[in-house]
Design an enzyme around this catalytic site. Structure first.
Site, PDB file in Angstrom:
ATOM      1  N   PHE B 119      38.966  34.033  18.651  1.00  0.00           N
ATOM      2  CA  PHE B 119      39.242  34.613  19.962  1.00  0.00           C
ATOM      3  C   PHE B 119      40.746  34.719  20.127  1.00  0.00           C
ATOM      4  O   PHE B 119      41.498  34.000  19.467  1.00  0.00           O
ATOM      5  CB  PHE B 119      38.615  33.768  21.077  1.00  0.00           C
ATOM      6  CG  PHE B 119      37.685  34.553  21.956  1.00  0.00           C
ATOM      7  CD1 PHE B 119      36.448  34.964  21.494  1.00  0.00           C
ATOM      8  CD2 PHE B 119      38.051  34.909  23.251  1.00  0.00           C
ATOM      9  CE1 PHE B 119      35.594  35.700  22.298  1.00  0.00           C
ATOM     10  CE2 PHE B 119      37.209  35.650  24.069  1.00  0.00           C
ATOM     11  CZ  PHE B 119      35.980  36.047  23.588  1.00  0.00           C
ATOM     12  N   HIS B 235      42.912  42.283  31.323  1.00  0.00           N
ATOM     13  CA  HIS B 235      42.240  42.289  30.021  1.00  0.00           C
ATOM     14  C   HIS B 235      42.531  43.646  29.394  1.00  0.00           C
ATOM     15  O   HIS B 235      42.412  44.663  30.066  1.00  0.00           O
ATOM     16  CB  HIS B 235      40.735  42.100  30.238  1.00  0.00           C
ATOM     17  CG  HIS B 235      39.977  41.758  28.995  1.00  0.00           C
ATOM     18  ND1 HIS B 235      39.882  42.618  27.927  1.00  0.00           N
ATOM     19  CD2 HIS B 235      39.282  40.652  28.640  1.00  0.00           C
ATOM     20  CE1 HIS B 235      39.157  42.040  26.973  1.00  0.00           C
ATOM     21  NE2 HIS B 235      38.786  40.855  27.374  1.00  0.00           N
ATOM     22  N   LEU B 245      33.788  45.512  31.308  1.00  0.00           N
ATOM     23  CA  LEU B 245      34.507  44.849  30.216  1.00  0.00           C
ATOM     24  C   LEU B 245      33.875  45.140  28.853  1.00  0.00           C
ATOM     25  O   LEU B 245      32.665  45.083  28.695  1.00  0.00           O
ATOM     26  CB  LEU B 245      34.485  43.335  30.429  1.00  0.00           C
ATOM     27  CG  LEU B 245      35.173  42.543  29.312  1.00  0.00           C
ATOM     28  CD1 LEU B 245      36.674  42.636  29.456  1.00  0.00           C
ATOM     29  CD2 LEU B 245      34.722  41.103  29.287  1.00  0.00           C
ATOM     30  N   GLU B 248      36.423  40.777  24.245  1.00  0.00           N
ATOM     31  CA  GLU B 248      37.375  40.472  23.180  1.00  0.00           C
ATOM     32  C   GLU B 248      36.658  40.170  21.860  1.00  0.00           C
ATOM     33  O   GLU B 248      37.215  40.342  20.777  1.00  0.00           O
ATOM     34  CB  GLU B 248      38.170  39.244  23.632  1.00  0.00           C
ATOM     35  CG  GLU B 248      39.389  38.941  22.825  1.00  0.00           C
ATOM     36  CD  GLU B 248      40.295  37.983  23.597  1.00  0.00           C
ATOM     37  OE1 GLU B 248      40.860  38.404  24.621  1.00  0.00           O
ATOM     38  OE2 GLU B 248      40.429  36.828  23.189  1.00  0.00           O
ATOM     39  N   ARG B 288      46.034  38.165  25.766  1.00  0.00           N
ATOM     40  CA  ARG B 288      45.734  39.315  26.618  1.00  0.00           C
ATOM     41  C   ARG B 288      46.933  39.864  27.360  1.00  0.00           C
ATOM     42  O   ARG B 288      47.064  41.075  27.530  1.00  0.00           O
ATOM     43  CB  ARG B 288      44.666  38.905  27.633  1.00  0.00           C
ATOM     44  CG  ARG B 288      43.372  38.617  26.944  1.00  0.00           C
ATOM     45  CD  ARG B 288      42.333  38.105  27.894  1.00  0.00           C
ATOM     46  NE  ARG B 288      41.106  37.879  27.147  1.00  0.00           N
ATOM     47  CZ  ARG B 288      40.015  37.329  27.650  1.00  0.00           C
ATOM     48  NH1 ARG B 288      40.011  36.935  28.913  1.00  0.00           N
ATOM     49  NH2 ARG B 288      38.943  37.173  26.918  1.00  0.00           N
ATOM     50  N   ARG B 391      45.594  32.672  30.783  1.00  0.00           N
ATOM     51  CA  ARG B 391      44.440  31.980  30.229  1.00  0.00           C
ATOM     52  C   ARG B 391      44.097  32.544  28.858  1.00  0.00           C
ATOM     53  O   ARG B 391      44.160  33.751  28.644  1.00  0.00           O
ATOM     54  CB  ARG B 391      43.246  32.183  31.146  1.00  0.00           C
ATOM     55  CG  ARG B 391      41.928  31.782  30.523  1.00  0.00           C
ATOM     56  CD  ARG B 391      40.756  32.114  31.416  1.00  0.00           C
ATOM     57  NE  ARG B 391      40.439  33.533  31.412  1.00  0.00           N
ATOM     58  CZ  ARG B 391      39.309  34.050  30.884  1.00  0.00           C
ATOM     59  NH1 ARG B 391      38.414  33.279  30.310  1.00  0.00           N
ATOM     60  NH2 ARG B 391      39.077  35.345  30.948  1.00  0.00           N
TER      61      ARG B 391
HETATM   62  C1  LIG Z   1      33.179  40.650  32.539  1.00  0.00           C
HETATM   63  C2  LIG Z   1      33.701  39.268  32.325  1.00  0.00           C
HETATM   64  C3  LIG Z   1      33.546  38.641  31.094  1.00  0.00           C
HETATM   65  C4  LIG Z   1      33.998  37.344  30.888  1.00  0.00           C
HETATM   66  N1  LIG Z   1      33.835  36.778  29.659  1.00  0.00           N
HETATM   67  C5  LIG Z   1      34.245  35.498  29.468  1.00  0.00           C
HETATM   68  C6  LIG Z   1      34.076  34.865  28.202  1.00  0.00           C
HETATM   69  O1  LIG Z   1      33.549  35.455  27.247  1.00  0.00           O
HETATM   70  N2  LIG Z   1      34.499  33.596  28.049  1.00  0.00           N
HETATM   71  C7  LIG Z   1      35.077  32.903  29.077  1.00  0.00           C
HETATM   72  O2  LIG Z   1      35.402  31.732  28.874  1.00  0.00           O
HETATM   73  N3  LIG Z   1      35.244  33.484  30.276  1.00  0.00           N
HETATM   74  C8  LIG Z   1      34.852  34.760  30.497  1.00  0.00           C
HETATM   75  N4  LIG Z   1      35.052  35.342  31.724  1.00  0.00           N
HETATM   76  C9  LIG Z   1      35.541  34.524  32.853  1.00  0.00           C
HETATM   77  C10 LIG Z   1      34.407  33.650  33.382  1.00  0.00           C
HETATM   78  O3  LIG Z   1      33.190  34.351  33.303  1.00  0.00           O
HETATM   79  C11 LIG Z   1      34.593  33.241  34.816  1.00  0.00           C
HETATM   80  O4  LIG Z   1      35.866  32.726  35.012  1.00  0.00           O
HETATM   81  C12 LIG Z   1      33.571  32.185  35.209  1.00  0.00           C
HETATM   82  O5  LIG Z   1      32.279  32.614  34.895  1.00  0.00           O
HETATM   83  C13 LIG Z   1      33.667  31.825  36.660  1.00  0.00           C
HETATM   84  O6  LIG Z   1      32.594  30.970  36.998  1.00  0.00           O
HETATM   85  P1  LIG Z   1      32.549  30.251  38.386  1.00  0.00           P
HETATM   86  O7  LIG Z   1      31.386  29.328  38.343  1.00  0.00           O
HETATM   87  O8  LIG Z   1      33.873  29.694  38.706  1.00  0.00           O
HETATM   88  O9  LIG Z   1      32.287  31.408  39.452  1.00  0.00           O
HETATM   89  P2  LIG Z   1      31.121  32.537  39.587  1.00  0.00           P
HETATM   90  O10 LIG Z   1      30.205  32.579  38.434  1.00  0.00           O
HETATM   91  O11 LIG Z   1      31.830  33.768  39.979  1.00  0.00           O
HETATM   92  O12 LIG Z   1      30.285  31.998  40.798  1.00  0.00           O
HETATM   93  C14 LIG Z   1      30.756  31.982  42.104  1.00  0.00           C
HETATM   94  C15 LIG Z   1      29.658  31.483  43.007  1.00  0.00           C
HETATM   95  O13 LIG Z   1      30.169  31.270  44.301  1.00  0.00           O
HETATM   96  C16 LIG Z   1      29.334  31.830  45.254  1.00  0.00           C
HETATM   97  N5  LIG Z   1      30.131  32.194  46.422  1.00  0.00           N
HETATM   98  C17 LIG Z   1      31.316  32.852  46.439  1.00  0.00           C
HETATM   99  N6  LIG Z   1      31.736  33.003  47.705  1.00  0.00           N
HETATM  100  C18 LIG Z   1      30.809  32.433  48.502  1.00  0.00           C
HETATM  101  C19 LIG Z   1      30.662  32.271  49.911  1.00  0.00           C
HETATM  102  N7  LIG Z   1      31.573  32.742  50.791  1.00  0.00           N
HETATM  103  N8  LIG Z   1      29.563  31.645  50.376  1.00  0.00           N
HETATM  104  C20 LIG Z   1      28.633  31.185  49.527  1.00  0.00           C
HETATM  105  N9  LIG Z   1      28.720  31.308  48.192  1.00  0.00           N
HETATM  106  C21 LIG Z   1      29.787  31.921  47.697  1.00  0.00           C
HETATM  107  C22 LIG Z   1      28.684  32.991  44.566  1.00  0.00           C
HETATM  108  O14 LIG Z   1      27.463  33.317  45.179  1.00  0.00           O
HETATM  109  C23 LIG Z   1      28.496  32.447  43.164  1.00  0.00           C
HETATM  110  O15 LIG Z   1      27.302  31.715  43.095  1.00  0.00           O
HETATM  111  C24 LIG Z   1      34.629  36.648  31.942  1.00  0.00           C
HETATM  112  C25 LIG Z   1      34.816  37.267  33.161  1.00  0.00           C
HETATM  113  C26 LIG Z   1      34.405  38.580  33.352  1.00  0.00           C
HETATM  114  C27 LIG Z   1      34.730  39.258  34.632  1.00  0.00           C
END
Ligand SMILES: Cc1cc2nc3c(=O)[nH]c(=O)nc-3n(C[C@H](O)[C@H](O)[C@H](O)COP(=O)(O)OP(=O)(O)OC[C@H]3O[C@@H](n4cnc5c(N)ncnc54)[C@H](O)[C@@H]3O)c2cc1C
Ligand code: SF4
Ligand code: FES
Lengths: 248, 580
Positions: B119, B235, B245, B248, B288, B391
């Site tokens: 990666f 990205h 997306l 990568e 990136r 990151r």
């Molecule tokens: C397309 C894409 C591909 C990616 N690929 C990778 C990868 O291959 N490897 C890697 O390490 N990272 C990757 N990332 C980054 C990574 O996916 C994210 O940083 C990570 O999944 C975030 O997880 P999280 O649990 O913090 O938030 P999220 O999964 O975004 O969850 C947020 C949660 O909060 C809740 N929420 C938000 N606001 C409120 C509110 N006001 N009231 C109630 N609930 C709320 C939502 O409902 C949801 O359940 C990628 C990101 C993207 C965009």
């Protein structure tokens, strides 16, 4: 990019305002690369802020945006307006579910069904994390992998004639997900899942038509899972007839 | 009007990777604890579902923890806290094995071990993956596993509007239940924010519609500082138009970036030499921030293609062949076929840089604790910080697990020591919040501004002033514009006054949050007079360790953010020039 105009006939239903659902038509100018969801977002942002529907990823993986599009269950972020043009597009909430509002269905029943099939690894004995991963060969992974691709979009339920008649039926996606764990080489929970997977009369009413597999956007083939559960359940039943009591 | 108050020991806000991991960690601490998980969408809709490429951890003999730590710190342009990074790399392997035991369908080598891939910015192959749907499989494995704990109580499709703070302690939340439109109040001794990032403050992003930075704004309004908000990752390979997306992983499997002359241009920016098969940290496997800047320079030189959605280059996978693409990158093929209408087996993919990830977030320590007692945060919404100024790909899914588990455990321990949560003081706080919601949103009359118009103007202002290249005058204009939009926001018009599943209200509440988040990004960027990681200023083109080897902390005031700074923790890696 050239713009054309297409008509969307969208089901509207606000429980405190309308006794029954109505249809509202919108004429939407669209570029070639718009999906049905883009048109709905255009309506919400520019025309009528009160239209309600679910969406999030807009890339066919979060499973939020299932709707009936011209009578077929579809992910609205994955079907293009150009493929329907010049005919009008009918957009309705997914069939077979209670409607909460506009295009939003009540899918809480599915969450209960999902839990009932115990979609988690059940082990006779846990291996400590310090001993590392459970080895699983690529072939063992292949055995269940496609059943693990389900995004819980509910399209299969909208297509399922059995669920349409009997909302208690565990249904295609939940059965496929339960069965996915049965097929996982790390799991020992088949016996615990037997009752809920095979017991309901629903699976015996399921024919080989396989509407669910036809509409599934992720090629999960839930119909295959249902047929295999049937075979396994029948085998168990026959076995129970020929085995002496103590060994059943 | 008085609210019914539901009491729990711990409230987890958010049900993505971080939130579910936190909830399970809290649940495992004791079956006696009641854990509420509140999410504005069903858990499996959370944005984690979109993550494609993989999750990093040291699992192979040839690798070691120091190497993972060094890559991360170097990638972060030395703005990461090194004690946090050391804890992160040490706990990462354990967490990913745990997920394996919970059924995640990781891709496997012939001998049955979990496969690893290269990666960007990582010096060896250490990224575990489940084809190119890693986040999808991780999220579903976590969610399905969470179902077996009866003391995890879910509040699905409930939108949190505020944190209730009393006596310097976080004691509860208010949220709108989408099904009924009602404002509900939950009380608890500890609250964990896991609400994800906020890419939607920009116009062109890989992020799902729900990524509106809510948790950051919730904490900010409760007096908690936001850290390093100016660092926004682009990205290099998103699809023009939609911003979808292209992972990568397509480059770690050997994909090439080519300009309009078919030239692998990254070699002209010190990332060479080009090799046929990928070399760690070189060429297409550079980090990136650097790759995104190279794209912009190619554009300025006139070396990019021009299409209906602006400039783009080619990501060429053709030489990888159909078999490899179908086995390792099936989702890439599906996405490109569906959304571009071409098949990457036979044609190169048009790509361009796109807003992807927020390094900054709610200020926490290594245990996930924020400065507000009883409030914890983890995942993309938090800033621990292990990501510093940039990151590395595949660190954030792992971060969700490591710090989700830490925050969940610590919150549960704290809550168990506190006795029954008291809801007495909350009634008055809840009434105030109901009043705010009614007057500003639910019962608001008149108004002329459209939500979508303000949102779009905010997004464009952010791209103008806080994009890949920044300078004082464009950032100043953006800060000015944001002030104007905040003022206009008070005059929004809401067309929908119904209670049931009113998504217009939610859009308005999200925009309200996004305006706060945008403000901290733009102001933080304006005052950081150096270039570091993703933050590149044309008027201050070099890194300035003497004045800016420090974290930005943004505190909310009525006049906009007040900025303060905090030192970066250095343990064993002294800052050096970041060259690949
Ligand atoms: C397309 C894409 C591909 C990616 N690929 C990778 C990868 O291959 N490897 C890697 O390490 N990272 C990757 N990332 C980054 C990574 O996916 C994210 O940083 C990570 O999944 C975030 O997880 P999280 O649990 O913090 O938030 P999220 O999964 O975004 O969850 C947020 C949660 O909060 C809740 N929420 C938000 N606001 C409120 C509110 N006001 N009231 C109630 N609930 C709320 C939502 O409902 C949801 O359940 C990628 C990101 C993207 C965009
Ligand atoms: S089986 Fe297919 S159609 Fe049914 S919910 Fe899963 S992904 Fe959707
Ligand atoms: S919006 Fe996520 S599947 Fe359509």
């Amino acid at each position: 990019m050239s713009e054309r105009t297409i008509t969307l006939d969208v089901t509207r239903y606000r429980p405190h305002q309308e006794a029954v659902p109505t249809v509202q038509s919108y004429a939407i100018p669209f570029p070639d690369d718009w999906v049905v969801l883009d048109a709905l977002n255009h309506i919400k942002d520019q025309v009528d802020g009160s239209l309600s529907y679910r969406w999030s990823c807009r890339m066919g993986v979060c499973g939020s945006c299932g709707m009936m599009v011209n009578g077929e269950p579809k992910l609205s972020c994955a079907v293009f307006l150009r493929d329907y043009f010049p005919r009008a597009i009918r957009v309705e909430p997914l069939s077979n579910f209670p409607v909460i509002r506009d295009l939003v269905i009540d899918m809480s029943g599915f969450l209960d069904k999902l839990k009932s099939v115990k979609p988690w690894i059940i082990r006779e004995q846990e291996k400590p994390l310090s001993e590392g991963e459970y080895l699983q060969s690529p072939r063992e992974l292949d055995a269940y992998q496609h059943f693990s691709q389900c995004i819980n979009c509910m399209l299969c339920y909208a297509a399922c004639p059995v669920f349409g008649l009997d909302s208690g039926f565990v249904g295609p996606a939940a059965i496929a997900l339960g069965y996915r764990y049965n097929l996982d080489s790390r799991d020992h929970g088949t016996a615990e899942r037997r009752e809920v997977l095979g017991d309901h009369e629903g699976i015996w009413q399921c024919t080989f038509v396989g509407e669910c597999s036809v509409v599934c956007p992720k090629h999960v083939d839930p119909a295959a899972a249902i047929q295999r559960v049937k075979v396994d359940t029948a085998k168990d039943w026959i076995l129970s007839l020929v085995m002496p009591w103590g060994q059943r | 009007m008085s609210h019914e108050i539901s009491e729990h020991d711990v409230i987890v806000i958010g049900a993505g990777g971080a939130g579910l991991r936190a909830a399970i960690a809290a649940a495992e601490l004791s079956p006696k604890l009641s854990i509420a998980v509140v999410s504005k969408v069903y858990p499996m809709r959370s944005h984690t579902v979109s993550a494609e490429g993989g999750a990093a951890a040291v699992t192979r003999e040839y690798d070691n923890l120091d190497a993972h730590a060094r890559d991360t710190i170097f990638g972060a342009d030395f703005l990461a806290d090194q004690d946090a990074v050391e804890a992160f790399v040490a706990e990462a392997p354990h967490e990913l094995i745990q997920l394996e035991h919970w059924g995640c369908p990781w891709s496997r080598d012939a001998d049955g071990r979990i496969s690893v891939r290269s990666f960007g910015g990582m010096s060896v192959k250490r990224t575990l993956f489940a084809a190119d749907k890693t986040g999808f499989h991780m999220l579903h494995a976590l969610f399905q596993t969470s179902l077996k704990y009866d003391h995890i109580v879910r509040y699905d499709e409930c939108f949190v509007t505020s944190l209730l703070v009393e006596d310097g302690r976080a004691r509860g939340i208010t949220n709108v239940n989408l099904y009924t439109g009602e404002v509900m109040v939950l009380a608890a001794n500890a609250i964990v924010l896991c609400t994800g990032g906020g890419g939607r403050v920009f116009p062109f992003t890989t992020n799902a519609a729900i990524k509106t930075g809510d948790g950051m704004a919730l904490a900010y309004r409760a007096g908690v500082p936001l850290k390093d908000m100016e660092f926004v990752q682009y990205h290099p390979t998103g699809l023009p138009g939609t911003g979808i997306l292209i992972t990568e992983a397509s480059r770690s499997e050997g994909g090439w970036l080519k300009n309009k002359d078919g030239h692998r241009y990254l070699q002209d920016y010190g990332l060479g030499p080009p090799t046929d098969t990928p070399t760690q940290r070189k060429m297409e496997l550079g980090p990136r921030d650097i790759l995104s800047r190279c794209h912009m320079q190619e554009y300025q030189k006139g070396h990019t293609f021009e299409g209906p959605h602006g400039h783009y280059v080619h990501l060429d996978l053709r030489h990888l062949g159909q078999e490899l693409i179908d086995r390792k990158l099936p989702f890439v093929r599906e996405l490109v076929r569906n959304y571009v209408g071409i098949d990457p087996v036979y044609e190169p993919i048009p790509v361009r840089p796109v807003v992807h990830y927020m390094m900054g977030g709610v200020h926490t320590d290594m245990d996930g604790k924020t400065p507000l007692e009883g409030l914890y945060a983890a995942g993309e919404t938090a800033c621990v910080s292990i990501n510093g100024a940039n990151r590395l790909g595949s660190n954030s899914l792992t971060e969700c697990l490591v710090f989700g588990a830490r925050a969940g455990r610590n919150a549960a321990e704290y809550a168990s020591g506190m006795g029954t949560p008291t809801s007495n003081p909350l009634a008055a706080l809840a009434r105030d919040e109901q009043h705010r919601l009614d007057s500003q949103f639910f019962k608001k009359e008149g108004g002329s501004e459209r939500i979508a118009a303000i949102r779009t103007e905010m997004q464009h202002a952010m791209e103008e002033g806080a994009g890949i290249y920044r300078d004082a005058s464009s950032m100043g204009a953006t800060c000015e514009k944001l002030r104007e939009l905040r003022e206009r926001f008070s005059r929004i018009r809401l067309e929908d006054s119904s209670e049931v599943f009113n998504t217009e209200r939610i859009s308005a509440l999200e925009l309200d949050f996004m305006l706060d988040v945008a403000d901290t990004i733009a102001n933080g960027a304006l005052l950081r007079k150096e270039s570091r990681g993703s933050h590149t200023r044309t008027d201050f083109p070099s890194r300035d360790d003497e004045n800016f080897l420090k974290h930005t902390l943004a505190y909310r005031t009525d006049e906009g953010p007040r900025l303060d700074y905090a030192p970066v923790k250095i343990t064993r890696w002294q800052p050096e020039e970041r060259k690949y």
